[in-house]
Design an enzyme around this catalytic site. Structure first.
Site, PDB file in Angstrom:
ATOM      1  N   ARG A  77      56.253  30.248  19.193  1.00 18.44           N
ATOM      2  CA  ARG A  77      56.550  30.191  17.781  1.00 18.44           C
ATOM      3  C   ARG A  77      55.805  29.594  16.896  1.00 18.44           C
ATOM      4  O   ARG A  77      55.581  29.889  15.913  1.00 18.44           O
ATOM      5  CB  ARG A  77      58.072  30.072  17.622  1.00 18.44           C
ATOM      6  CG  ARG A  77      59.132  30.908  18.190  1.00 18.44           C
ATOM      7  CD  ARG A  77      60.469  30.307  17.891  1.00 18.44           C
ATOM      8  NE  ARG A  77      61.488  31.625  18.265  1.00 18.44           N
ATOM      9  CZ  ARG A  77      62.104  31.371  19.473  1.00 18.44           C
ATOM     10  NH1 ARG A  77      62.050  30.285  19.938  1.00 18.44           N
ATOM     11  NH2 ARG A  77      63.048  32.222  19.701  1.00 18.44           N
ATOM     12  N   SER A 111      56.984  17.974  39.583  1.00 18.76           N
ATOM     13  CA  SER A 111      55.883  18.582  38.744  1.00 18.76           C
ATOM     14  C   SER A 111      55.854  18.077  37.378  1.00 18.76           C
ATOM     15  O   SER A 111      56.831  18.432  36.528  1.00 18.76           O
ATOM     16  CB  SER A 111      55.681  20.179  38.886  1.00 18.76           C
ATOM     17  OG  SER A 111      56.818  20.626  38.501  1.00 18.76           O
ATOM     18  N   LYS A 157      68.896  16.489  39.454  1.00 17.97           N
ATOM     19  CA  LYS A 157      68.450  15.336  39.461  1.00 17.97           C
ATOM     20  C   LYS A 157      68.011  14.783  37.888  1.00 17.97           C
ATOM     21  O   LYS A 157      67.829  13.457  37.940  1.00 17.97           O
ATOM     22  CB  LYS A 157      67.035  15.732  40.366  1.00 17.97           C
ATOM     23  CG  LYS A 157      65.952  16.616  39.708  1.00 17.97           C
ATOM     24  CD  LYS A 157      65.106  15.911  38.731  1.00 17.97           C
ATOM     25  CE  LYS A 157      64.459  17.059  37.640  1.00 17.97           C
ATOM     26  NZ  LYS A 157      63.503  16.532  36.837  1.00 17.97           N
ATOM     27  N   SER A 179      58.646  10.898  33.405  1.00 12.66           N
ATOM     28  CA  SER A 179      59.803  11.720  33.400  1.00 12.66           C
ATOM     29  C   SER A 179      60.460  11.620  31.853  1.00 12.66           C
ATOM     30  O   SER A 179      61.126  10.266  31.774  1.00 12.66           O
ATOM     31  CB  SER A 179      60.907  11.443  34.604  1.00 12.66           C
ATOM     32  OG  SER A 179      62.098  11.972  34.267  1.00 12.66           O
ATOM     33  N   ARG A 180      60.873  12.476  31.537  1.00 13.75           N
ATOM     34  CA  ARG A 180      61.618  12.393  30.065  1.00 13.75           C
ATOM     35  C   ARG A 180      62.941  11.975  30.246  1.00 13.75           C
ATOM     36  O   ARG A 180      63.618  11.265  29.293  1.00 13.75           O
ATOM     37  CB  ARG A 180      61.441  14.109  29.457  1.00 13.75           C
ATOM     38  CG  ARG A 180      60.040  14.426  28.926  1.00 13.75           C
ATOM     39  CD  ARG A 180      60.310  15.748  28.063  1.00 13.75           C
ATOM     40  NE  ARG A 180      59.224  16.376  27.563  1.00 13.75           N
ATOM     41  CZ  ARG A 180      58.888  17.203  26.836  1.00 13.75           C
ATOM     42  NH1 ARG A 180      60.243  17.953  26.546  1.00 13.75           N
ATOM     43  NH2 ARG A 180      57.886  17.549  26.248  1.00 13.75           N
TER      44      ARG A 180
END
Length: 341
Positions: free
Chosen positions: A41, A144, A197, A260-261
């Site tokens: 967008r 990933s 997870k 990792s967020r």
């Protein structure tokens, strides 16, 4: 299993979602030799991708090794042999609904969000079947990071579909020298592994951010993984799936790495950052923050205990402080480690 090299891949692939993960997967598909269009967008971001081969807002310091065709036209993007739907879990239904008139019957739609829908408690494949019933649902999940895939670093994932031939064809379509997908037919296990997870990664981030020690971190990962298995198996997942890339593999990556967020979100909470700041519009998305309470609702539905997920949900709902949640976990009744006793 068939030899993937002899399977005819899908030729034209569209990727819906031009954030970090969508852009990385689009690049990966180009490397695999596919004809790819990336939809988004934000015209400014798409212009950066098209003209500079960069996406500094999401993938800083990376210049892409291939050009990418981009579009803001959802109708154009939906006209493909295969679609990768790379939207946040809570937005998946909206994009599926938007493209429902344009997607041909039998088109595979590969879901890349790792989450469960709030309110409905549905997995993404269930959401897709409601809004896009003519599509063939598939799921891509595993350990990933978008930046690794965008750079072309070695990565292995699981792709699950309703039939093994479709899963294998999707693997053949996205496989290249740096990206190795493994086929599965366990849609439930692959989805629940990826979604649950994220909740565990928040818990691990809290432990590290609050400096509760490496022993606590290891114990939490182990017991949290046992929780994930309990719920997933009750919901119909296969045991080997949870021990694979989309289960244990994703836990190993996301529960111990600041990239990792969800881990970073938990780490910030553990350090004392305010929850409202971390959940504010424009903040980095933590899928686990939306999934935690849904996981607890599913646990209640299936009659399994998930005390770590419950602790995360209670902290995020402001029912408990982190100290109270830790105290509650440590004071639970003693029991055998194995569920088989």
């Amino acid at each position: 299993m068939s030899e993937l090299g002899k399977i005819e891949p899908f030729k034209r692939i569209s990727v819906l979602g031009a954030g970090a993960w969508g852009t990385a997967l689009a690049l990966n598909a180009v490397r695999a030799g596919r004809d790819v269009v990336l939809w988004g967008r934000n015209a400014e971001n798409l212009q950066m991708i098209g003209e500079n081969r960069q996406l500094p807002a999401y993938l800083p310091d990376i210049t892409f090794d291939h050009p990418l065709e981009t579009t803001t036209d959802l109708t154009e993007a939906a006209d493909a042999d295969c679609i990768l739907l790379v939207a946040p879990a809570q937005s998946t239904h909206k994009i599926a609904e938007d493209i429902s008139f344009f997607v041909k019957r039998g088109t595979p739609v590969v879901l890349a969000a790792k989450g469960l829908e709030k309110g409905s408690q549905r997995m993404m494949s269930e959401v897709l079947s409601d809004y896009l019933p003519q599509a063939e649902a598939a799921v891509l999940s595993g350990p990933s990071f978008a930046a690794d895939v965008a750079r072309g670093l070695p990565t292995a994932v699981t792709i699950a579909a309703g039939s093994l031939p479709l899963a294998e064809r999707l693997c053949a379509s996205l496989s290249n020298a740096s990206f190795r997908p493994y086929a599965s037919t366990d849609l439930i296990g692959v989805q629940l592994g990826g979604a649950l997870k994220n909740v565990l990664a928040i818990a691990c981030g809290i432990v590290v951010g609050k400096q509760l020690g490496a022993s606590a971190h290891a114990a939490l990962m182990t017991r949290g993984f046992a929780e994930m298995q309990r719920l997933a198996l009750k919901a119909g997942a296969r045991p080997d799936t949870l021990m694979g890339l989309s289960g244990f593999g994703d836990v190993a990556l996301s529960c111990s790495n600041a990239l990792s967020r969800n881990f970073s979100f938990g780490f910030a909470l553990g350090e004392g950052r305010d929850l409202s700041e971390l959940m504010a519009p424009g903040a980095k998305l933590s899928e686990g923050a939306f999934t935690a309470r849904v996981a607890c609702q599913l646990a209640e539905k299936y009659g399994v205990e998930m005390p770590i997920a419950q602790a995360v949900a209670d902290v995020l709902d402001r029912k408990d402080s982190i100290d109270e949640a830790v105290a509650r976990l440590m004071s639970r009744p003693l029991r055998p480690e194995s569920d088989h006793h």
